[in-house]
Design a protein around this motif. Structure first.
Motif, mmCIF file in Angstrom:
data_model
loop_
_atom_site.group_PDB
_atom_site.id
_atom_site.type_symbol
_atom_site.label_atom_id
_atom_site.label_comp_id
_atom_site.label_asym_id
_atom_site.label_seq_id
_atom_site.Cartn_x
_atom_site.Cartn_y
_atom_site.Cartn_z
ATOM 1 N N ALA A 60 0.823 -1.217 0.000
ATOM 2 C CA ALA A 60 0.000 0.000 0.000
ATOM 3 C C ALA A 60 0.858 1.268 0.000
ATOM 4 O O ALA A 60 0.425 2.314 -0.494
ATOM 5 N N LYS A 61 2.062 1.176 0.549
ATOM 6 C CA LYS A 61 2.947 2.349 0.605
ATOM 7 C C LYS A 61 3.318 2.844 -0.789
ATOM 8 O O LYS A 61 3.546 4.026 -1.003
ATOM 9 N N THR A 62 3.398 1.920 -1.755
ATOM 10 C CA THR A 62 3.700 2.298 -3.138
ATOM 11 C C THR A 62 2.462 2.154 -4.034
ATOM 12 O O THR A 62 2.557 2.199 -5.254
ATOM 13 N N LYS A 63 1.314 1.950 -3.386
ATOM 14 C CA LYS A 63 0.023 1.829 -4.082
ATOM 15 C C LYS A 63 0.010 0.678 -5.095
ATOM 16 O O LYS A 63 -0.610 0.774 -6.147
ATOM 17 N N ASN A 64 0.727 -0.401 -4.755
ATOM 18 C CA ASN A 64 0.680 -1.612 -5.573
ATOM 19 C C ASN A 64 -0.446 -2.500 -5.054
ATOM 20 O O ASN A 64 -0.587 -2.684 -3.849
ATOM 21 N N LYS A 65 -1.218 -3.057 -5.951
ATOM 22 C CA LYS A 65 -2.271 -3.982 -5.565
ATOM 23 C C LYS A 65 -1.814 -5.407 -5.866
ATOM 24 O O LYS A 65 -1.326 -5.688 -6.963
ATOM 25 N N ILE A 66 -1.957 -6.297 -4.898
ATOM 26 C CA ILE A 66 -1.568 -7.696 -5.086
ATOM 27 C C ILE A 66 -2.790 -8.482 -5.546
ATOM 28 O O ILE A 66 -3.780 -8.587 -4.820
ATOM 29 N N ASN A 67 -2.725 -9.005 -6.749
ATOM 30 C CA ASN A 67 -3.811 -9.812 -7.308
ATOM 31 C C ASN A 67 -3.469 -11.287 -7.187
ATOM 32 O O ASN A 67 -2.344 -11.690 -7.496
ATOM 33 N N ASP A 105 0.986 -9.705 -9.648
ATOM 34 C CA ASP A 105 0.123 -10.849 -9.921
ATOM 35 C C ASP A 105 0.722 -12.133 -9.351
ATOM 36 O O ASP A 105 1.879 -12.465 -9.630
ATOM 37 N N ILE A 106 -0.080 -12.842 -8.564
ATOM 38 C CA ILE A 106 0.322 -14.141 -8.026
ATOM 39 C C ILE A 106 -0.641 -15.188 -8.568
ATOM 40 O O ILE A 106 -1.854 -14.994 -8.546
ATOM 41 N N SER A 107 -0.102 -16.275 -9.075
ATOM 42 C CA SER A 107 -0.950 -17.345 -9.598
ATOM 43 C C SER A 107 -0.353 -18.694 -9.240
ATOM 44 O O SER A 107 0.867 -18.821 -9.038
ATOM 45 N N ILE A 108 -1.215 -19.694 -9.127
ATOM 46 C CA ILE A 108 -0.750 -21.059 -8.898
ATOM 47 C C ILE A 108 -1.299 -21.950 -10.006
ATOM 48 O O ILE A 108 -2.339 -21.658 -10.601
ATOM 49 N N GLY A 109 -0.574 -22.998 -10.314
ATOM 50 C CA GLY A 109 -1.004 -23.898 -11.376
ATOM 51 C C GLY A 109 -0.287 -25.227 -11.279
ATOM 52 O O GLY A 109 0.439 -25.495 -10.309
ATOM 53 N N ASP A 121 5.710 -8.907 -11.445
ATOM 54 C CA ASP A 121 5.554 -7.465 -11.292
ATOM 55 C C ASP A 121 5.702 -6.794 -12.657
ATOM 56 O O ASP A 121 6.193 -7.396 -13.609
ATOM 57 N N HIS A 122 5.263 -5.567 -12.726
ATOM 58 C CA HIS A 122 5.348 -4.793 -13.960
ATOM 59 C C HIS A 122 6.195 -3.565 -13.652
ATOM 60 O O HIS A 122 5.761 -2.681 -12.908
ATOM 61 N N GLY A 123 7.419 -3.542 -14.199
ATOM 62 C CA GLY A 123 8.291 -2.427 -13.841
ATOM 63 C C GLY A 123 9.641 -2.486 -14.523
ATOM 64 O O GLY A 123 9.732 -2.708 -15.728
ATOM 65 N N ALA A 124 10.684 -2.335 -13.719
ATOM 66 C CA ALA A 124 12.033 -2.164 -14.245
ATOM 67 C C ALA A 124 12.541 -3.365 -15.030
ATOM 68 O O ALA A 124 13.290 -3.231 -15.993
ATOM 69 N N GLY A 125 12.138 -4.563 -14.623
ATOM 70 C CA GLY A 125 12.663 -5.760 -15.267
ATOM 71 C C GLY A 125 14.126 -5.989 -14.911
ATOM 72 O O GLY A 125 14.735 -5.232 -14.158
ATOM 73 N N ILE A 126 14.680 -7.054 -15.449
ATOM 74 C CA ILE A 126 16.081 -7.407 -15.185
ATOM 75 C C ILE A 126 16.808 -7.450 -16.521
ATOM 76 O O ILE A 126 16.317 -8.045 -17.486
ATOM 77 N N SER A 127 17.963 -6.839 -16.576
ATOM 78 C CA SER A 127 18.718 -6.807 -17.831
ATOM 79 C C SER A 127 19.225 -8.195 -18.186
ATOM 80 O O SER A 127 19.403 -9.051 -17.315
ATOM 81 N N LYS A 128 19.472 -8.419 -19.475
ATOM 82 C CA LYS A 128 20.016 -9.703 -19.931
ATOM 83 C C LYS A 128 21.377 -9.961 -19.297
ATOM 84 O O LYS A 128 21.761 -11.103 -19.054
ATOM 85 N N GLU A 129 22.080 -8.886 -19.014
ATOM 86 C CA GLU A 129 23.402 -8.994 -18.384
ATOM 87 C C GLU A 129 23.294 -9.529 -16.957
ATOM 88 O O GLU A 129 24.133 -10.315 -16.504
ATOM 89 N N ASP A 130 22.232 -9.131 -16.249
ATOM 90 C CA ASP A 130 22.091 -9.485 -14.837
ATOM 91 C C ASP A 130 21.285 -10.753 -14.590
ATOM 92 O O ASP A 130 21.416 -11.364 -13.531
ATOM 93 N N ILE A 131 20.449 -11.150 -15.539
ATOM 94 C CA ILE A 131 19.488 -12.226 -15.255
ATOM 95 C C ILE A 131 20.168 -13.559 -14.922
ATOM 96 O O ILE A 131 19.663 -14.335 -14.132
#
Length: 196
Positions: A60-67, A105-109, A121-131
């Motif tokens: 809530a501090k960053t106004k992210n909603k957990i689905n 977004d959290i999902s199980i399957g 999450d939807h945001g910065a992502g991880i670079s190919k160099e770091d992944i």
């Protein structure tokens, strides 16, 4: 009001320090040998809902909603405490590196032989160099985003999942999203002994 704010900040700082000490201690234990697991049957729906309830005030501090996306309830045989630690770490990272006000977004399957738990999450992502380095001990991308990180959280998460006979993987598109997938062995034998 100023005193109340100061005490609240101290409480937050103390919790962060305790979490850091706990991570360092757990990492040290792993170095000394295998993680001791106390497994039990866990129904994932209520288990994950409990974790989301704990993490919602932080999001809530960053106004992210957990689905939480759920088609049907699924059972796993795992250490409740350790699995919760892994999922909370992934959600915390999603809050830290995802875009403010964006969904988590959290999902199980299920896939052949495994149950999956995904945190996206939807945001910065991880670079190919770091992944390829993301699960390495002491590696942290936090400095790039002017954040504090030990580089131990994902390393510890990986070791916990591995100790369950599972896998922890990541997919990411830089500037778009990051999705971690926990794969745990599907329950095939209900006559398992506690702690095995």
């Amino acid at each position: 009001d100023k005193q109340r704010l100061a005490l609240k900040n101290m409480q937050t700082s103390n919790k962060e320090l305790l979490d850091l000490v706990q991570i360092v201690l757990e990492t040290y234990k792993i170095k000394g040998g295998k993680i001791t697991l106390y497994k039990e049957n866990i129904m994932l729906k209520s288990f994950i809902e409990e974790i989301i309830e704990e993490m919602t005030p932080i999001a809530a501090k960053t106004k992210n909603k957990i689905n939480f996306i759920l088609d049907r309830d699924i059972r796993v045989f795992a250490d409740r405490f350790q699995l919760k630690r892994v999922i909370k770490n992934l959600i915390q990272n999603a809050i830290s590196y995802g875009e403010p006000q964006s969904p988590i977004d959290i999902s199980i399957g299920e896939i052949p032989n495994y149950v999956t738990i995904k945190v996206k999450d939807h945001g910065a992502g991880i670079s190919k160099e770091d992944i390829d380095k993301i699960f390495n001990k002491y590696f942290s991308a936090a400095k790039k985003f002017r954040k504090i990180g030990t580089g131990l959280g994902l390393y510890l998460a990986l070791q916990i999942v591995k100790s369950h006979g599972g896998e922890l993987t990541v997919e990411s598109e830089e500037g778009e999203y990051t999705e971690f997938t926990i794969k745990l062995p599907a329950v095939v034998n209900t006559n398992l002994h506690y702690g095995e």
